[in-house]
Every structure is written in C-alpha cells, then in structure tokens.
Design a protein around this motif. Structure first.
Motif, PDB file in Angstrom:
ATOM      1  N   LYS A  80       0.893   6.334   1.381  1.00  0.00           N
ATOM      2  CA  LYS A  80       1.229   5.077   0.728  1.00  0.00           C
ATOM      3  C   LYS A  80       1.452   3.971   1.765  1.00  0.00           C
ATOM      4  O   LYS A  80       1.737   4.247   2.933  1.00  0.00           O
ATOM      5  CB  LYS A  80       2.498   5.237  -0.116  1.00  0.00           C
ATOM      6  N   VAL A  81       1.355   2.738   1.306  1.00  0.00           N
ATOM      7  CA  VAL A  81       1.593   1.589   2.177  1.00  0.00           C
ATOM      8  C   VAL A  81       3.050   1.527   2.594  1.00  0.00           C
ATOM      9  O   VAL A  81       3.373   1.252   3.746  1.00  0.00           O
ATOM     10  CB  VAL A  81       1.178   0.284   1.474  1.00  0.00           C
ATOM     11  N   VAL A  82       3.961   1.787   1.650  1.00  0.00           N
ATOM     12  CA  VAL A  82       5.387   1.762   1.932  1.00  0.00           C
ATOM     13  C   VAL A  82       6.067   2.797   1.049  1.00  0.00           C
ATOM     14  O   VAL A  82       5.643   3.030  -0.091  1.00  0.00           O
ATOM     15  CB  VAL A  82       5.987   0.352   1.700  1.00  0.00           C
ATOM     16  N   VAL A  83       7.108   3.434   1.573  1.00  0.00           N
ATOM     17  CA  VAL A  83       7.812   4.497   0.861  1.00  0.00           C
ATOM     18  C   VAL A  83       9.311   4.209   0.888  1.00  0.00           C
ATOM     19  O   VAL A  83       9.839   3.683   1.880  1.00  0.00           O
ATOM     20  CB  VAL A  83       7.535   5.876   1.508  1.00  0.00           C
ATOM     21  N   SER A  84       9.992   4.552  -0.172  1.00  0.00           N
ATOM     22  CA  SER A  84      11.438   4.361  -0.274  1.00  0.00           C
ATOM     23  C   SER A  84      12.173   4.993   0.906  1.00  0.00           C
ATOM     24  O   SER A  84      11.833   6.084   1.361  1.00  0.00           O
ATOM     25  CB  SER A  84      11.952   4.970  -1.575  1.00  0.00           C
ATOM     26  N   LYS A  85      13.210   4.312   1.378  1.00  0.00           N
ATOM     27  CA  LYS A  85      14.049   4.838   2.448  1.00  0.00           C
ATOM     28  C   LYS A  85      14.967   5.952   1.969  1.00  0.00           C
ATOM     29  O   LYS A  85      15.543   6.675   2.777  1.00  0.00           O
ATOM     30  CB  LYS A  85      14.921   3.718   3.041  1.00  0.00           C
ATOM     31  N   TYR A  86      15.130   6.071   0.657  1.00  0.00           N
ATOM     32  CA  TYR A  86      16.149   6.948   0.113  1.00  0.00           C
ATOM     33  C   TYR A  86      15.550   8.076  -0.724  1.00  0.00           C
ATOM     34  O   TYR A  86      14.496   7.919  -1.345  1.00  0.00           O
ATOM     35  CB  TYR A  86      17.124   6.146  -0.760  1.00  0.00           C
ATOM     36  N   ASP A  87      16.245   9.198  -0.761  1.00  0.00           N
ATOM     37  CA  ASP A  87      15.817  10.324  -1.589  1.00  0.00           C
ATOM     38  C   ASP A  87      16.273  10.182  -3.036  1.00  0.00           C
ATOM     39  O   ASP A  87      15.731  10.851  -3.926  1.00  0.00           O
ATOM     40  CB  ASP A  87      16.379  11.636  -1.025  1.00  0.00           C
ATOM     41  N   HIS A  88      17.261   9.328  -3.286  1.00  0.00           N
ATOM     42  CA  HIS A  88      17.869   9.251  -4.612  1.00  0.00           C
ATOM     43  C   HIS A  88      17.342   8.102  -5.466  1.00  0.00           C
ATOM     44  O   HIS A  88      17.742   7.959  -6.618  1.00  0.00           O
ATOM     45  CB  HIS A  88      19.386   9.096  -4.473  1.00  0.00           C
ATOM     46  N   ALA A  89      16.443   7.276  -4.922  1.00  0.00           N
ATOM     47  CA  ALA A  89      15.952   6.131  -5.682  1.00  0.00           C
ATOM     48  C   ALA A  89      14.550   5.763  -5.221  1.00  0.00           C
ATOM     49  O   ALA A  89      14.233   5.849  -4.027  1.00  0.00           O
ATOM     50  CB  ALA A  89      16.888   4.931  -5.513  1.00  0.00           C
ATOM     51  N   ALA A  90      13.713   5.341  -6.168  1.00  0.00           N
ATOM     52  CA  ALA A  90      12.337   4.961  -5.833  1.00  0.00           C
ATOM     53  C   ALA A  90      11.769   4.043  -6.901  1.00  0.00           C
ATOM     54  O   ALA A  90      12.063   4.202  -8.094  1.00  0.00           O
ATOM     55  CB  ALA A  90      11.453   6.195  -5.697  1.00  0.00           C
ATOM     56  N   HIS A  91      10.946   3.086  -6.467  1.00  0.00           N
ATOM     57  CA  HIS A  91      10.240   2.203  -7.399  1.00  0.00           C
ATOM     58  C   HIS A  91       8.940   2.888  -7.814  1.00  0.00           C
ATOM     59  O   HIS A  91       7.862   2.589  -7.302  1.00  0.00           O
ATOM     60  CB  HIS A  91       9.973   0.845  -6.761  1.00  0.00           C
ATOM     61  N   THR A  92       9.043   3.812  -8.754  1.00  0.00           N
ATOM     62  CA  THR A  92       7.870   4.535  -9.240  1.00  0.00           C
ATOM     63  C   THR A  92       7.461   4.079 -10.638  1.00  0.00           C
ATOM     64  O   THR A  92       6.833   4.825 -11.386  1.00  0.00           O
ATOM     65  CB  THR A  92       8.155   6.051  -9.249  1.00  0.00           C
ATOM     66  N   CYS A  93       7.837   2.827 -10.983  1.00  0.00           N
ATOM     67  CA  CYS A  93       7.394   2.266 -12.261  1.00  0.00           C
ATOM     68  C   CYS A  93       6.786   0.876 -12.084  1.00  0.00           C
ATOM     69  O   CYS A  93       6.181   0.355 -12.992  1.00  0.00           O
ATOM     70  CB  CYS A  93       8.557   2.211 -13.251  1.00  0.00           C
ATOM     71  N   GLY A  94       6.987   0.283 -10.899  1.00  0.00           N
ATOM     72  CA  GLY A  94       6.361  -1.005 -10.630  1.00  0.00           C
ATOM     73  C   GLY A  94       7.273  -2.200 -10.728  1.00  0.00           C
ATOM     74  O   GLY A  94       6.820  -3.349 -10.622  1.00  0.00           O
ATOM     75  N   HIS A  95       8.580  -1.977 -10.910  1.00  0.00           N
ATOM     76  CA  HIS A  95       9.494  -3.107 -11.061  1.00  0.00           C
ATOM     77  C   HIS A  95       9.563  -3.955  -9.788  1.00  0.00           C
ATOM     78  O   HIS A  95       9.820  -5.159  -9.864  1.00  0.00           O
ATOM     79  CB  HIS A  95      10.894  -2.626 -11.432  1.00  0.00           C
TER      80      HIS A  95
END
Length: 401
Positions: A80-95
């Motif tokens: 991916k171009v950029v990945v979440s820094k955290y294991d507990h949260a991610a923008h996997t819906c596009g917000h």
C-alpha cells in the motif's frame, strides 16, 4: 494537498468519538483557509463559508472516524501507499478520503466565495461507524438552518473515474437484534433430559432464512444476517443459554416493519416448540432511515458532473445494502449521496470496505472535489422549488454499517 491530507489521516487513524488529532488537523486546515468553524462536542466540526450574495444554505458532509481493526500492509496486488501506524485502528472504509475531499472542496469554495449565492456549511462528522456523532451535529445544523445536503462515499466495486448519483434508494435502512434464548442445561449423554438453546436457535435460524421466501414481499429487497452466536464452553455440556445478534436491512420501510414483525412472531413460536424462553437485549424495530437521493437533487448532480467531469464519468449503480447515518440528514433536507469509484486493478485497489486489504485510489480524490464544488454551486443557483417533506423529529440510529 489532497494526497498529503488523506495520507496523514490514514497514517493516524482514530476510532469513533476519539478523533482528537483528526479534528485538530481539520480545524488547523480551515484556519489556514480563513474559514470560521465551531466544534460540536461529540459531534464534529462545522465550518462556514458565507457567500457575498444572499441565498440558500447547503451542507457538505464528510466522516472522520476509522475502524477498530488492524490493517494489512498490502492491497490486492502489492504494498500500500500508506499504512496505519496503529494495530487498533485503520481507515479501511475510506473516511480519510472523504475528509480530504471535503477539505479540498472547502479550499476552492473559500477562494471563490464571491461567486457563492448563499452559505456553505462544512460538516465533519464524528463516529459515523457507530452512529455516535450524527445527532449532536444534526441538532446544531438544524439550529443554523439548511436547505440541502451533499455527501460522498468512496466505493470499492465501482471503477475508478466513475461516479454514481442515481435517484432513489442508495443505501438501506436497518435494525439490529440481540437475543438470549434460555433452555435447560444438562449432560451431553442425556439430551432428552435437557432443552438445548442451540437446537432452538438452529430451528429459528432455518426459519429466518425461509421468511424471505414465504412471508416477505419478494419485490422489495431485504437481508437478514446473524453476526454473532455465543453458547456453551464444554463439549459434553448442553448450555443453559445462547445469545445471538445481527442486523436486518431493507429498502422500503414497510418491508422493514414486516421483517421485524415476522422475526418476533417466528422467535416466539420456535421457542415455544423447543420448550425454551427468550429475552430481548435489543428488540427488532424498523427504522425509516433509508438513504434516498431526491430526484431533483440527483438531476442537479447529474448535470453538474456532466459539466465539470464529462458525461462518461456518470455510472449507474444499484442501491447498496449497507446503512449510513447520512439518512438522518435527509429527514431534514433533500440531498444526494454520491458513490465515487476506487476500483483500479492495476493499482490493486478494490478490496471490500472494512477489509484489512482495503485501499483507495488516490487519483479519484480530485474527482470527488470537482463534483462536490460544482454541485454546491449548482444547488445554490437552482431557483426552482424542490418538493420535499421533512420530518421534525429525527430517529435514533446506532451503528449498523
């Protein structure tokens, strides 16, 4: 700006009602643009762009929250171009993309406010995924006053470069159910001395699948899904209780009412037949929370997209059976919820929403900005009446995405 904003939000995701950093970034960007704003506690941010000419007020809405899940570092094809820094949260819906698009549109509108007839409200909503910010934000918008609303949702199965603004139903209404079935526990060697809530549930679940064939209108879409079943701990013990929960989704309120009533009737009959009892944690209750693109507004949007992006950008897409708090804005004002495609096989984007491999196609963000800006101008310049019956009281909605 678009890529930088979206990547920053993606790198630092925050789940619903915890979007402190996200709100800080949004308000800092609005300040740079010279756009006044207010923070609505547990609701979000409302920025205001006043035109130099009197007129109507339009709300442009984006959602801020991420999902409580771990993201995978790869999309459907590669890194991916950029990945979440955290294991507990991610923008996997596009917000993150929605928020970046609204900031991009805000910048253009602020730079051209002399051409605006009326007022633009920029609504950045907290906690969309759990329905946690909509009521506070909408209450404040109603105090300010508005005449229409626009929102977008990036869509994983629409080709990149395409936008759907079809009139009519766009996303389903929904209700939740959460039930405890109570039986009589016992040893696995003598099931005849017990009343198994598992047996009762399997009978009920089979009946639930048949409801769509025997009891509900086949010409009106409806889906039932059970997302969680919990019962027992030991292989040789028939448990005392079973708990299950899930959702029902529908595109017509009357179908939702029928689905809730049939659920209640079936559960009562099946439990009686299995000599079990039941208790509702959440009882099925239909809500009239359909996301519906008002026909006149959809036509304004269609012409706006033709004007700024070309007719080939338009894409017809059926209603999505997921649910959205955006429906509650539409009980107050007419509007459009646009689907912006992000499926790009070459880039590997197109994984389903809420999937760990989800990634948006950055190149479509500029299309979302262009459509948003042009719709805002065209709606505010539309001089004819838009027939629409509003509801004075909005309903309570919880997260059923």
């Amino acid at each position: 700006m678009l890529f930088r904003s979206q990547r920053d939000f993606h790198l630092h995701p925050e789940i619903g009602l915890q979007e402190e950093r996200t709100i800080k970034v949004v308000t800092e960007e609005l300040t740079k643009m010279g756009i006044p704003y207010e923070i609505v506690p547990n609701g979000g941010v409302i920025g205001t762009i006043e035109g130099t000419q009197p007129g109507k007020t339009i709300v442009l809405r984006a959602d801020l929250d991420a999902l409580p899940m771990k993201e995978e570092p790869t999309n459907l094809k590669g890194p991916k171009v950029v990945v979440s820094k955290y294991d507990h949260a991610a923008h996997t819906c596009g917000h993150d993309g929605h928020t970046a698009v609204l900031l991009g549109a805000a910048k253009i509108l602020a730079e051209h406010k002399d051409a605006i007839r009326g007022k633009v409200l920029l609504a950045f909503e907290q906690a969309e995924e759990i329905g946690g910010g909509i009521h506070q934000l909408l209450a404040r918008i109603k105090e300010i006053g508005a005449d229409g609303i626009w929102g977008i949702h990036l869509k994983s199965d629409i080709p990149s470069g395409k936008i759907s603004v079809d009139p009519g139903p766009r996303m389903s209404a929904a209700f939740k159910f959460d039930v405890v079935i109570k039986g009589k526990s016992g040893h696995g060697s003598r099931p005849d001395l017990s009343n198994s809530p598992i047996d009762c549930f399997t009978d009920f679940y089979a009946g639930l699948q048949r409801l769509r064939l025997k009891s509900l209108d086949p010409f009106r879409p409806v889906t039932y899904s059970v997302g969680s079943v919990q019962a027992g701990e030991a292989a040789n013990v028939i448990p005392e209780e079973l708990r299950f929960n899930g959702t029902c989704r529908y595109l017509h309120y009357e179908q939702g009412v029928a689905a809730a009533n049939e659920f209640i009737r079936l559960l009562d009959k099946v439990c009686e037949a299995n000599q079990c009892t039941y208790e509702y944690i959440t009882k099925p209750e239909a809500q009239d929370t359909l996301v519906y693109n008002e026909e006149t507004c959809a036509q304004i949007a269609t012409e706006a997209i033709k004007k700024v992006l070309g007719e080939e950008t338009l894409y017809s897409y059926p209603a999505w059976m997921a649910s959205e708090p955006f429906a509650l804005y539409l009980t107050y004002v007419p509007g459009v919820f646009a689907f912006v495609g992000i499926q790009n096989d070459e880039k590997g984007t197109g994984a389903e929403h809420h999937n760990a491999h989800f990634e948006l196609d950055e190149d479509v963000l500029k299309l979302g900005v262009a459509a948003t800006v042009q719709y805002a101008f065209d709606f505010l310049n539309y001089d004819q009446d838009i027939p629409y019956q509003t509801e004075k009281d909005t309903q309570t909605v919880t997260g059923t995405n």
